[in-house]
Design a protein around this motif. Structure first.
Motif, PDB file in Angstrom:
ATOM      1  N   UNK A 522      32.099  27.646  41.423  1.00 43.43           N
ATOM      2  CA  UNK A 522      31.505  28.688  42.263  1.00 43.43           C
ATOM      3  C   UNK A 522      32.187  28.815  43.614  1.00 43.43           C
ATOM      4  N   UNK A 523      32.874  27.777  44.051  1.00 42.16           N
ATOM      5  CA  UNK A 523      33.590  27.836  45.332  1.00 42.16           C
ATOM      6  C   UNK A 523      35.035  28.300  45.155  1.00 42.16           C
ATOM      7  N   UNK A 524      35.375  28.759  43.959  1.00 43.35           N
ATOM      8  CA  UNK A 524      36.707  29.280  43.731  1.00 43.35           C
ATOM      9  C   UNK A 524      36.899  30.645  44.364  1.00 43.35           C
ATOM     10  N   UNK A 525      38.059  31.228  44.151  1.00 41.14           N
ATOM     11  CA  UNK A 525      38.354  32.567  44.677  1.00 41.14           C
ATOM     12  C   UNK A 525      38.597  33.513  43.507  1.00 41.14           C
ATOM     13  N   UNK A 526      38.152  34.756  43.654  1.00 38.85           N
ATOM     14  CA  UNK A 526      38.400  35.758  42.634  1.00 38.85           C
ATOM     15  C   UNK A 526      38.276  37.143  43.269  1.00 38.85           C
ATOM     16  N   UNK A 527      39.004  38.070  42.730  1.00 38.34           N
ATOM     17  CA  UNK A 527      38.974  39.467  43.168  1.00 38.34           C
ATOM     18  C   UNK A 527      38.872  39.537  44.692  1.00 38.34           C
ATOM     19  N   UNK A 528      37.717  39.959  45.218  1.00 38.13           N
ATOM     20  CA  UNK A 528      37.548  40.115  46.657  1.00 38.13           C
ATOM     21  C   UNK A 528      36.895  38.901  47.310  1.00 38.13           C
ATOM     22  N   UNK A 529      36.681  37.822  46.579  1.00 41.96           N
ATOM     23  CA  UNK A 529      35.923  36.682  47.086  1.00 41.96           C
ATOM     24  C   UNK A 529      36.848  35.526  47.456  1.00 41.96           C
ATOM     25  N   UNK A 530      36.796  35.122  48.745  1.00 42.46           N
ATOM     26  CA  UNK A 530      37.585  33.980  49.225  1.00 42.46           C
ATOM     27  C   UNK A 530      36.722  32.905  49.860  1.00 42.46           C
ATOM     28  N   UNK A 531      35.431  33.162  50.024  1.00 41.16           N
ATOM     29  CA  UNK A 531      34.517  32.216  50.669  1.00 41.16           C
ATOM     30  C   UNK A 531      34.349  30.981  49.791  1.00 41.16           C
ATOM     31  N   UNK A 532      34.629  29.802  50.336  1.00 41.91           N
ATOM     32  CA  UNK A 532      34.523  28.554  49.576  1.00 41.91           C
ATOM     33  C   UNK A 532      33.399  27.652  50.082  1.00 41.91           C
ATOM     34  N   UNK A 533      32.470  28.208  50.834  1.00 40.98           N
ATOM     35  CA  UNK A 533      31.383  27.430  51.441  1.00 40.98           C
ATOM     36  C   UNK A 533      30.374  27.005  50.376  1.00 40.98           C
ATOM     37  N   UNK A 534      30.186  25.693  50.183  1.00 49.19           N
ATOM     38  CA  UNK A 534      29.227  25.212  49.188  1.00 49.19           C
ATOM     39  C   UNK A 534      27.798  25.593  49.550  1.00 49.19           C
ATOM     40  N   UNK A 535      27.563  25.895  50.822  1.00 49.61           N
ATOM     41  CA  UNK A 535      26.207  26.259  51.239  1.00 49.61           C
ATOM     42  C   UNK A 535      25.772  27.623  50.658  1.00 49.61           C
ATOM     43  N   UNK A 536      26.735  28.350  50.082  1.00 45.61           N
ATOM     44  CA  UNK A 536      26.397  29.633  49.471  1.00 45.61           C
ATOM     45  C   UNK A 536      25.951  29.482  48.019  1.00 45.61           C
ATOM     46  N   UNK A 537      25.822  28.242  47.552  1.00 50.56           N
ATOM     47  CA  UNK A 537      25.278  28.053  46.206  1.00 50.56           C
ATOM     48  C   UNK A 537      23.843  28.564  46.121  1.00 50.56           C
ATOM     49  N   UNK A 538      23.127  28.484  47.214  1.00 49.25           N
ATOM     50  CA  UNK A 538      21.767  29.009  47.259  1.00 49.25           C
ATOM     51  C   UNK A 538      21.750  30.366  47.938  1.00 49.25           C
ATOM     52  N   UNK A 539      20.894  31.243  47.442  1.00 48.63           N
ATOM     53  CA  UNK A 539      20.647  32.503  48.123  1.00 48.63           C
ATOM     54  C   UNK A 539      19.808  32.236  49.373  1.00 48.63           C
ATOM     55  N   UNK A 540      19.888  33.105  50.357  1.00 54.83           N
ATOM     56  CA  UNK A 540      19.004  32.940  51.509  1.00 54.83           C
ATOM     57  C   UNK A 540      17.559  33.252  51.127  1.00 54.83           C
ATOM     58  N   UNK A 541      16.633  32.564  51.746  1.00 49.10           N
ATOM     59  CA  UNK A 541      15.232  32.948  51.630  1.00 49.10           C
ATOM     60  C   UNK A 541      15.071  34.269  52.381  1.00 49.10           C
ATOM     61  N   UNK A 542      14.464  35.273  51.782  1.00 48.37           N
ATOM     62  CA  UNK A 542      14.381  36.583  52.448  1.00 48.37           C
ATOM     63  C   UNK A 542      13.754  36.473  53.830  1.00 48.37           C
ATOM     64  N   UNK A 543      14.262  37.266  54.750  1.00 50.00           N
ATOM     65  CA  UNK A 543      13.761  37.224  56.126  1.00 50.00           C
ATOM     66  C   UNK A 543      12.279  37.582  56.190  1.00 50.00           C
ATOM     67  N   UNK A 544      11.840  38.449  55.277  1.00 49.36           N
ATOM     68  CA  UNK A 544      10.422  38.814  55.271  1.00 49.36           C
ATOM     69  C   UNK A 544       9.551  37.601  54.973  1.00 49.36           C
ATOM     70  N   UNK A 545      10.024  36.698  54.106  1.00 51.13           N
ATOM     71  CA  UNK A 545       9.260  35.489  53.789  1.00 51.13           C
ATOM     72  C   UNK A 545       9.252  34.529  54.972  1.00 51.13           C
ATOM     73  N   UNK A 546      10.408  34.397  55.631  1.00 51.67           N
ATOM     74  CA  UNK A 546      10.495  33.539  56.816  1.00 51.67           C
ATOM     75  C   UNK A 546       9.569  34.066  57.905  1.00 51.67           C
ATOM     76  N   UNK A 547       9.614  35.380  58.118  1.00 47.54           N
ATOM     77  CA  UNK A 547       8.750  35.976  59.145  1.00 47.54           C
ATOM     78  C   UNK A 547       7.277  35.799  58.792  1.00 47.54           C
ATOM     79  N   UNK A 548       6.941  35.941  57.520  1.00 45.02           N
ATOM     80  CA  UNK A 548       5.556  35.819  57.111  1.00 45.02           C
ATOM     81  C   UNK A 548       4.982  34.434  57.319  1.00 45.02           C
ATOM     82  N   UNK A 549       5.867  33.428  57.313  1.00 46.71           N
ATOM     83  CA  UNK A 549       5.411  32.048  57.514  1.00 46.71           C
ATOM     84  C   UNK A 549       5.659  31.561  58.934  1.00 46.71           C
ATOM     85  N   UNK A 550       6.026  32.464  59.835  1.00 44.66           N
ATOM     86  CA  UNK A 550       6.442  32.044  61.180  1.00 44.66           C
ATOM     87  C   UNK A 550       5.314  31.431  61.995  1.00 44.66           C
ATOM     88  N   UNK A 551       4.055  31.742  61.624  1.00 45.29           N
ATOM     89  CA  UNK A 551       2.944  31.160  62.387  1.00 45.29           C
ATOM     90  C   UNK A 551       2.616  29.741  61.931  1.00 45.29           C
TER      91      UNK A 551
END
Length: 562
Positions: A522-551
């Protein structure tokens, strides 16, 4: 005795129809007569919503986009600088520049967690009913909650746990999340059906398959950013659960590969678990039209059913086929291509009876042929049959631009034009629904027998490098595709060959991202993808969910790198 039943799940049931076991008879209920339901009706009303969001999760722009367009298998450029830009989310997805505001990431999250909430409601309310179905339905709800949790762990690295609908969920990550999902699947398994259950519902075999998946990926889930170390005891469990499914003899590998993805695949014996999409239930998937050209018209005389010039396969993925079969063409593998329109091999065959008009399947290359539409109507032969010929981009006001799918596709203006990229016609354009674009009836495959064989092969390789046993499993799948030509048998087996084989067998089936991470690709390169950051194995938690739990201080932590 008068029953008091929470009406909300019942109303949801009426909206989303049945669960795929039978055609449940709908009746119009209001709050007054809802309390007079039989226990059987009430139980069906509670279990229906547990499955009802599966079609939304597997919508082509949700889970499919996250699992396929983020990989080396699929790419969706800004077509002709007019189509599919969508605030750049498909471009950033492919490049691993995921955004916390990405609608596809947010929608997938929301639909999965709605499904978990409905599962919890069913688990809590079903035991108050006395019908014999309650035991099985409660197990299904529990197994489905575990399956949805497996999706959130795989995509977002988190699992939310609670049994009381009014309580605050505990959030688990890593090994704790793996152990929770395992516990829930094992708890549900004894009360699930083994026979007389359609693949649109959770069965014992479906749970065994999910346990095999969980154990196979456990090393990744326990330490998501590290290089996985596959424990022999985990691989033993993969083999154990795969053996259970294979030895049950309840499933059969399909002689025709593309029959697995046909309109009538609800009867296909290879499928273990799927999203039920029959039109008399809740069919509406768009998998068939997503990749095709806007000037391909796959249904006889249906002027509204065409493609949308969506994703193509990358040249990188195509080359894996090309390299594997060189000097022969990859079409010698029946999983790669199936010719239905004979004009491709015999240009004289330009008149086709409507009943025999089916577009080709698999990976589509080069000049495309089909119904020719002029001034809003399809051309006919003298005898009234469908006139087929070379297609042009008439719908794009480019009658000079032929629909010739090319290997090259990227994010440049030249590489993003409408014809660019080989396309995928894996799911059948529905012949039965009112509109083949929006109401595809092929059930979307979640788990099938071929995956069981290939997971077992991988576990044998990872445990003790048993290449001979792994090779036998892979060749069993290859040898089963006898309806046309069989793929040639492989003569050796390694993890790299098995990874390539999984690509050939499961392309476009929402498995590629998970496979790439497990195989260290998954950290390889292909077509338009050069990002090799292992932290991108996970998707971000949607900002709406983060905001909803901010309290709630420190309750929901965003994944690293976002």
């Amino acid at each position: 005795m008068k029953k008091t039943i929470n009406i909300f799940p019942i109303l949801l049931f009426l909206i989303f129809s049945s669960i795929g076991c039978t055609k449940l008879n709908e009746q119009v209920l209001d709050e007054a007569n809802a309390t007079n339901l039989t226990d059987k009706q009430a139980a069906e009303g509670l279990i229906g919503p547990v499955y009802a969001r599966l079609p939304d999760i597997f919508l082509h722009t949700n889970y499919f986009a996250l699992q396929e367009i983020s990989t080396d298998e699929a790419i969706l450029p800004y077509r002709g600088n007019t189509d599919w830009f969508d605030n750049g989310i498909y471009l950033t997805n492919h490049k691993h520049e995921f955004m916390t505001t990405d609608n596809n990431i947010k929608n997938t999250w929301n639909f999965i967690f709605q499904s978990i909430s409905r599962s919890i409601s069913a688990i809590n309310q079903l035991p108050s009913l006395k019908d014999p179905s309650v035991k099985t339905f409660t197990a299904e709800a529990r197994a489905m909650r575990a399956y949805y949790s497996l999706l959130t762990l795989d995509l977002y690295g988190v699992v939310f746990v609670k049994d009381d609908p009014s309580a605050l969920s505990d959030i688990l990550r890593g090994n704790a999340a793996v152990e929770y999902i395992k516990k829930e699947l094992l708890a549900a398994e004894p009360d699930l059906e083994t026979v007389n259950v359609t693949h649109g519902r959770m069965s014992k075999s479906a749970v065994w398959g999910m346990l095999a998946r969980l154990y196979l990926n456990a090393a990744v889930y326990r330490n998501i950013y590290a290089a996985p170390t596959f424990a022999p005891e985990d691989m033993d469990k993969v083999i154990e659960y795969c053996d259970k499914i294979i030895s049950s003899n309840n499933y059969q590998l399909s002689p025709e590969y593309f029959a697995i993805f046909d309109d009538n695949n609800d009867s296909n014996k290879e499928i273990i678990f799927a999203v039920d999409q029959r039109s008399d239930l809740n069919g509406h998937n768009r998998m068939a039209y997503f990749s095709l050209s806007g000037d391909q018209w796959p249904l006889p005389d249906n002027v509204a059913a065409n493609g949308t010039d969506g994703p193509a396969i990358t040249s990188d993925f195509y080359k894996t086929w090309q390299t594997a079969y060189a000097p022969a063409d990859p079409s010698i593998d029946p999983r790669f291509y199936k010719e239905n329109l004979s004009i491709y091999s015999n240009p004289a065959d330009s008149c086709v009876p409507a009943a025999q008009y089916f577009i080709n399947r698999g990976i589509l290359r080069g000049q495309q042929y089909g119904q020719v539409k002029k001034n809003g109507v399809f051309m006919k032969c003298v005898n009234g049959n469908i006139k087929v010929g070379p297609l042009y981009h008439d719908s794009r006001s480019r009658p000079d631009l032929p629909v010739i799918f090319t290997e090259n596709v990227d994010f440049t203006p030249a590489g993003s034009n409408y014809p660019n990229g080989y396309r995928v016609s894996k799911y059948m354009f529905s012949r039965k629904s009112v509109n083949g674009r929006n109401f595809g009836e092929a059930n979307i495959v979640i788990l099938r027998l071929a995956d069981i064989y290939l997971m077992r092969a991988e576990a044998k390789l990872r445990k003790n490098n048993d290449a001979a046993a792994a090779l036998a499993d892979v060749n069993t799948v290859r040898a089963s595709r006898t309806a046309r030509q069989k793929p040639p048998a492989l003569t050796s087996m390694t993890l790299d060959i098995l990874y390539r084989e999984r690509g050939f067998e499961f392309y476009w089936e929402c498995l590629r991202r998970t496979d790439m991470i497990r195989f260290g690709k998954y950290e390889g390169t292909w077509t338009e993808k050069t990002n090799t950051d292992v932290k991108k194995r996970l998707m971000p938690i949607p900002q709406t969910a983060i905001d909803g739990a901010s309290n709630l201080k420190d309750y929901l932590k965003q994944n690293d790198s976002y």
